[in-house]
Design a protein around this motif. Structure first.
Motif, PDB file in Angstrom:
ATOM      1  N   ALA A 119      -5.200   2.905   0.696  1.00  0.00           N
ATOM      2  CA  ALA A 119      -6.597   3.246   0.991  1.00  0.00           C
ATOM      3  C   ALA A 119      -7.153   2.338   2.092  1.00  0.00           C
ATOM      4  CB  ALA A 119      -7.443   3.123  -0.263  1.00  0.00           C
ATOM      5  N   VAL A 120      -6.759   1.057   2.061  1.00  0.00           N
ATOM      6  CA  VAL A 120      -7.199   0.119   3.110  1.00  0.00           C
ATOM      7  C   VAL A 120      -6.671   0.581   4.471  1.00  0.00           C
ATOM      8  CG1 VAL A 120      -6.938  -2.257   3.973  1.00  0.00           C
ATOM      9  CG2 VAL A 120      -7.449  -1.866   1.567  1.00  0.00           C
ATOM     10  N   ALA A 121      -5.400   1.026   4.481  1.00  0.00           N
ATOM     11  CA  ALA A 121      -4.797   1.499   5.740  1.00  0.00           C
ATOM     12  C   ALA A 121      -5.545   2.715   6.280  1.00  0.00           C
ATOM     13  CB  ALA A 121      -3.330   1.842   5.510  1.00  0.00           C
ATOM     14  N   VAL A 122      -6.006   3.582   5.388  1.00  0.00           N
ATOM     15  CA  VAL A 122      -6.765   4.760   5.817  1.00  0.00           C
ATOM     16  C   VAL A 122      -8.116   4.326   6.408  1.00  0.00           C
ATOM     17  CG1 VAL A 122      -7.889   6.898   5.040  1.00  0.00           C
ATOM     18  CG2 VAL A 122      -5.657   6.270   4.117  1.00  0.00           C
ATOM     19  N   ALA A 123      -8.718   3.303   5.791  1.00  0.00           N
ATOM     20  CA  ALA A 123     -10.066   2.876   6.199  1.00  0.00           C
ATOM     21  C   ALA A 123     -10.084   2.082   7.505  1.00  0.00           C
ATOM     22  CB  ALA A 123     -10.702   2.057   5.089  1.00  0.00           C
TER      23      ALA A 123
ATOM     24  N   ILE B 142      -9.452  10.403  15.018  1.00  0.00           N
ATOM     25  CA  ILE B 142      -8.382  11.374  14.756  1.00  0.00           C
ATOM     26  C   ILE B 142      -7.319  10.734  13.859  1.00  0.00           C
ATOM     27  CG2 ILE B 142      -6.511  12.722  15.843  1.00  0.00           C
ATOM     28  CD1 ILE B 142      -8.397  12.950  18.330  1.00  0.00           C
ATOM     29  N   LEU B 143      -6.965   9.479  14.170  1.00  0.00           N
ATOM     30  CA  LEU B 143      -5.969   8.755  13.363  1.00  0.00           C
ATOM     31  C   LEU B 143      -6.442   8.621  11.915  1.00  0.00           C
ATOM     32  CD1 LEU B 143      -3.419   7.042  13.008  1.00  0.00           C
ATOM     33  CD2 LEU B 143      -4.616   5.125  14.042  1.00  0.00           C
ATOM     34  N   PHE B 144      -7.738   8.349  11.750  1.00  0.00           N
ATOM     35  CA  PHE B 144      -8.308   8.242  10.402  1.00  0.00           C
ATOM     36  C   PHE B 144      -8.091   9.547   9.626  1.00  0.00           C
ATOM     37  CE2 PHE B 144     -12.207   9.461   8.010  1.00  0.00           C
ATOM     38  CZ  PHE B 144     -11.999   8.680   6.876  1.00  0.00           C
ATOM     39  N   PHE B 145      -8.382  10.684  10.281  1.00  0.00           N
ATOM     40  CA  PHE B 145      -8.231  11.973   9.588  1.00  0.00           C
ATOM     41  C   PHE B 145      -6.759  12.284   9.297  1.00  0.00           C
ATOM     42  CE2 PHE B 145     -12.595  12.834  11.221  1.00  0.00           C
ATOM     43  CZ  PHE B 145     -13.180  13.064   9.992  1.00  0.00           C
ATOM     44  N   VAL B 146      -5.881  11.894  10.211  1.00  0.00           N
ATOM     45  CA  VAL B 146      -4.436  12.102   9.979  1.00  0.00           C
ATOM     46  C   VAL B 146      -3.996  11.317   8.739  1.00  0.00           C
ATOM     47  CG1 VAL B 146      -2.130  11.599  10.913  1.00  0.00           C
ATOM     48  CG2 VAL B 146      -3.874  12.602  12.391  1.00  0.00           C
ATOM     49  N   LEU B 147      -4.389  10.038   8.685  1.00  0.00           N
ATOM     50  CA  LEU B 147      -4.013   9.194   7.543  1.00  0.00           C
ATOM     51  C   LEU B 147      -4.656   9.706   6.249  1.00  0.00           C
ATOM     52  CD1 LEU B 147      -4.188   5.581   9.057  1.00  0.00           C
ATOM     53  CD2 LEU B 147      -2.180   6.980   8.686  1.00  0.00           C
ATOM     54  N   LEU B 148      -5.889  10.197   6.374  1.00  0.00           N
ATOM     55  CA  LEU B 148      -6.598  10.712   5.204  1.00  0.00           C
ATOM     56  C   LEU B 148      -5.858  11.928   4.615  1.00  0.00           C
ATOM     57  CD1 LEU B 148      -9.217  10.299   3.521  1.00  0.00           C
ATOM     58  CD2 LEU B 148     -10.309  11.965   5.005  1.00  0.00           C
TER      59      LEU B 148
ATOM     60  N   VAL C  62       2.773   3.658   8.524  1.00  0.00           N
ATOM     61  CA  VAL C  62       2.424   4.846   9.326  1.00  0.00           C
ATOM     62  C   VAL C  62       1.386   4.457  10.385  1.00  0.00           C
ATOM     63  CG1 VAL C  62       1.447   7.183   9.266  1.00  0.00           C
ATOM     64  CG2 VAL C  62       2.915   6.419   7.402  1.00  0.00           C
ATOM     65  N   TYR C  63       0.409   3.659   9.959  1.00  0.00           N
ATOM     66  CA  TYR C  63      -0.620   3.170  10.895  1.00  0.00           C
ATOM     67  C   TYR C  63       0.028   2.347  12.010  1.00  0.00           C
ATOM     68  CZ  TYR C  63      -4.652   0.591  12.645  1.00  0.00           C
ATOM     69  OH  TYR C  63      -5.601   0.039  13.472  1.00  0.00           O
ATOM     70  N   PHE C  64       0.993   1.496  11.622  1.00  0.00           N
ATOM     71  CA  PHE C  64       1.677   0.650  12.607  1.00  0.00           C
ATOM     72  C   PHE C  64       2.551   1.464  13.569  1.00  0.00           C
ATOM     73  CE2 PHE C  64       1.638  -3.577  10.024  1.00  0.00           C
ATOM     74  CZ  PHE C  64       0.319  -3.751  10.373  1.00  0.00           C
ATOM     75  N   TYR C  65       2.900   2.689  13.175  1.00  0.00           N
ATOM     76  CA  TYR C  65       3.646   3.558  14.078  1.00  0.00           C
ATOM     77  C   TYR C  65       2.723   4.180  15.120  1.00  0.00           C
ATOM     78  CZ  TYR C  65       8.348   3.840  12.133  1.00  0.00           C
ATOM     79  OH  TYR C  65       9.621   3.554  11.764  1.00  0.00           O
ATOM     80  N   ILE C  66       1.534   4.586  14.674  1.00  0.00           N
ATOM     81  CA  ILE C  66       0.659   5.371  15.560  1.00  0.00           C
ATOM     82  C   ILE C  66      -0.265   4.491  16.422  1.00  0.00           C
ATOM     83  CG2 ILE C  66      -1.025   7.259  15.689  1.00  0.00           C
ATOM     84  CD1 ILE C  66       0.048   8.180  12.922  1.00  0.00           C
ATOM     85  N   TYR C  67      -0.991   3.565  15.777  1.00  0.00           N
ATOM     86  CA  TYR C  67      -2.002   2.826  16.535  1.00  0.00           C
ATOM     87  C   TYR C  67      -1.424   2.002  17.693  1.00  0.00           C
ATOM     88  CZ  TYR C  67      -5.764  -0.042  18.100  1.00  0.00           C
ATOM     89  OH  TYR C  67      -6.666  -0.652  18.918  1.00  0.00           O
TER      90      TYR C  67
END
Lengths: 273, 117
Positions: free
Chosen positions: A130-134, A190-196, A211-216
């Motif tokens: 959840a932290v990663a999504v936020a 957009i990244l937030f919605f993808v992770l969500l 996943v966040y570390f792959y995209i951002y």
């Protein structure tokens, strides 16, 4: 640029306000994602506090890294300074600013430590995803704050906006610039919605940070080429943030390879990052 | 008998204090003549001390109120005071952090720069 706005007769920095809105939005996002998992408001508040403490420390340390040469120079000429001017120069000028990546890494390290020490408030196994999504949600607002503050700006180009009344960097005024901070803000949204969506579909459980570390880092690496800030070169013509992007992406790949190897061996997945 | 009432009360007081302290600081600072370098430096120092104190009090209030809420929940008691403490602590800390990072430091830096010129 609107670096300050008047609220109740007080001049308040717009960056701080946007950061506060981002913090509250991401805390609310965490709460909504975790409320069915017996995570309460106090847990979210304490998680935010732990993350914020780590983030502030990390952001300042990484900012210090960008001034390594100046800090070495300062220590070489230490005799020319009295105690107050030395402290003021070191902490005010060279550690005074903040870098997003430093804040991100510092905050995550603080959460990992907190998870190891005590799971009274922050429980990594259910809260890390959840932290990663936020995080990108916070960053969306943060980048709008950067744009309003006028401290970061894009390269000069035909399309974009023209800065007026930038008091921090007056030389930038009346030059048409690419609104790179707003573009990054949009990409973060957009990244937030993808992770969500991934979180809701229960994909990549316990690996949302990866996943966040792959995209951002990919977004940031490309984004850095379009930033017009003068002092960004660090190593081989790459900025500090680009080097950190490469390291984070490599870290994500390493974790994925480890997971795949473990999966092949039939071992159980670790519970948290 | 509510066993966590005192803890909740302390948390609430700390939370409210974190809201009030920066305002007291600003009120005192507003009485200073900032047209002189010395005055603007004093103004900056007061704002910094007040906001820093509010951040510290707010963080302690947040920790205390989070703990009190958990204890009250476990004991099956009402958590109204602790919730007020939690909310006021968050608001007080965030508000002071904004002022500290966007105003207090600027005022102090400008004043210091002015004295060093």
């Amino acid at each position: 640029m609107y670096p300050f706005i008047e609220i109740f007769g007080r001049s308040i920095g717009t960056y701080g306000i946007m950061a506060a809105i981002g913090m509250l939005a991401s805390a609310l996002c965490c709460y909504l994602l975790l409320r069915k998992k017996e995570v309460f408001i106090e847990d979210i508040a304490m998680t935010g506090l732990i993350f914020a403490i780590g983030a502030v420390i990390g952001a300042h340390i990484v900012y210090g890294f960008t001034n390594t040469d100046k800090i070495i120079e300062l220590f070489k000429n230490i005799k020319d300074y009295n105690f107050i001017s030395f402290v003021q120069t070191l902490f005010g000028n060279y550690f005074g600013g903040m870098v997003f990546y430093g804040g991100l890494i510092g905050g995550l390290i603080a959460l990992v430590i907190s998870n190891k020490v005590s799971q009274k408030y922050f429980r990594g196994d259910i809260m890390f995803d959840a932290v990663a999504v936020a995080i990108p949600l916070f960053h969306t607002f943060g980048r709008i704050g950067c744009f309003l503050g006028g401290c970061c700006y894009g390269v000069a180009c035909d399309v974009g906006f023209t800065v007026h009344e930038n008091t921090l960097y007056p030389a930038l005024n009346d030059v048409n610039r690419l609104p790179i901070q707003l573009i990054e803000s949009g990409l973060n949204l957009i990244l937030f919605f993808v992770l969500l969506v991934l979180y809701k579909k229960k994909k990549f459980q316990h690996r949302m940070v990866i996943v966040y570390f792959y995209i951002y880092p990919v977004i940031r690496f490309i984004d850095e080429f379009f930033r017009g800030d003068e002092i960004r070169g660090f190593l081989f013509g790459l900025s500090t943030s680009q080097i950190i992007s490469i390291l984070l992406f490599t870290f994500a790949v390493t974790v994925t390879i480890k997971d795949l190897v473990k999966k092949r061996k039939g071992e159980e997945k670790p519970a948290a990052v | 008998m509510e066993t966590t009432k005192n803890k909740q009360l302390v948390a609430m007081i700390l939370g409210i204090a974190s809201l009030v302290i920066p305002n007291i600081g600003t009120t005192i600072a507003n009485g200073i003549d900032t047209t002189t370098t010395e005055g603007s430096r004093t103004y900056g120092i007061i704002v910094i001390i007040a906001t820093l104190a509010a951040i510290v009090v707010g963080i302690i209030g947040l920790i205390k109120s989070a703990g009190a809420r958990k204890e009250a929940k476990a004991a099956g008691e009402k958590q109204i005071l602790a919730t007020i403490g939690l909310v006021t602590s968050i608001v007080g800390t965030v508000e002071s952090a904004i002022v500290f990072f966007s105003c207090g430091l600027c005022i102090a830096c400008v004043a210091c720069a002015a004295t060093s010129v």
